[in-house]
Design a protein around this motif. Structure first.
Motif, PDB file in Angstrom:
ATOM      1  N   GLY A  66       7.108  -7.363   5.616  1.00 37.35           N
ATOM      2  CA  GLY A  66       6.695  -5.959   5.655  1.00 37.35           C
ATOM      3  C   GLY A  66       6.568  -5.442   7.076  1.00 37.35           C
ATOM      4  N   GLU A  67       6.054  -6.288   7.981  1.00 36.97           N
ATOM      5  CA  GLU A  67       5.923  -5.869   9.383  1.00 36.97           C
ATOM      6  C   GLU A  67       7.264  -5.593  10.033  1.00 36.97           C
ATOM      7  N   ILE A  68       8.283  -6.359   9.652  1.00 34.02           N
ATOM      8  CA  ILE A  68       9.602  -6.168  10.283  1.00 34.02           C
ATOM      9  C   ILE A  68      10.538  -5.327   9.406  1.00 34.02           C
ATOM     10  N   HIS A  69       9.976  -4.756   8.341  1.00 35.17           N
ATOM     11  CA  HIS A  69      10.682  -3.815   7.464  1.00 35.17           C
ATOM     12  C   HIS A  69      11.891  -4.436   6.762  1.00 35.17           C
ATOM     13  N   TRP A  70      11.728  -5.670   6.318  1.00 34.15           N
ATOM     14  CA  TRP A  70      12.759  -6.313   5.508  1.00 34.15           C
ATOM     15  C   TRP A  70      12.660  -5.802   4.086  1.00 34.15           C
ATOM     16  N   THR A  71      13.791  -5.586   3.472  1.00 33.89           N
ATOM     17  CA  THR A  71      13.844  -5.263   2.055  1.00 33.89           C
ATOM     18  C   THR A  71      14.470  -6.452   1.348  1.00 33.89           C
TER      19      THR A  71
END
Length: 193
Positions: A66-71
């Motif tokens: 979530g911190e590195i905006h992975w989906t």
């Protein structure tokens, strides 16, 4: 009889006689016992880990993602593949006082081979410390544990990519390696162990 200054374990001692030498040895032994106890206490918060399907690891990894905006479409598939993806993956995890995983360093040992040469590289795959636990040397401790694992398994170099923590890795002895290309386009860092 001359005076000798001895520096050891951050303490200065002055040796005047044989008796003082015995005192110095006692101080050295007590200092080593203290450092060993300190290291042992520190290592109680760090564990070797290989079950990436455990709920605690999943929760920590999802916070990191979530911190590195992975989906991620298939979380279960991702965690299952971590244990089987091109060799063995391992991690050292930092366990906070709450008992929850508050950081991890996931890594693998890669066999690199050409028609003439063969070597092992220690690849730092994923590395995260939760925001509330950063800047307390937990990242450095995880990195040191991982580097020791690499050394113990015949690895001569650690390799990684980063786009966020360049200063941290440079401070810990890694060097930019612009002649090695990462498929994700990030800068590659290398450290001789």
């Amino acid at each position: 009889m001359g005076m000798h200054i001895v520096h050891c374990v951050g303490l200065n001692a002055v040796k005047h006689s044989a008796f003082d030498g015995v005192i110095f040895i006692c101080v050295l032994v007590i200092g080593n016992i203290f450092l060993t106890a300190l290291r042992s206490n520190m290592n109680n918060n760090y564990e070797f880990f290989s079950d990436f399907t455990s709920p605690d690891f999943k929760k920590a990894f999802m916070e990191y993602a979530g911190e590195i905006h992975w989906t991620v479409d298939d979380w279960d598939g991702l965690f299952e593949s971590m244990g089987h993806d091109k060799g063995e993956n391992f991690a050292y995890v930092y366990i906070a006082e709450s008992g929850q995983i508050a950081g991890f360093l996931q890594f693998t040992v890669m066999d690199m081979e050409s028609w003439f040469f063969k070597t092992k590289l220690g690849f730092v795959r994923e590395f995260w410390i939760s925001e509330g636990h950063r800047n307390n040397r937990h990242g450095t401790a995880l990195l040191r544990l991982t580097e020791e694992y690499f050394k113990d398994h015949g690895v001569g170099y650690a390799i990684l990519t980063t786009d966020t923590a360049e200063r941290f890795y440079l401070k810990n002895g890694y060097e930019k390696s612009p002649k090695i290309t990462a498929l994700n386009g990030d800068m590659v860092y290398l450290k001789r162990l």
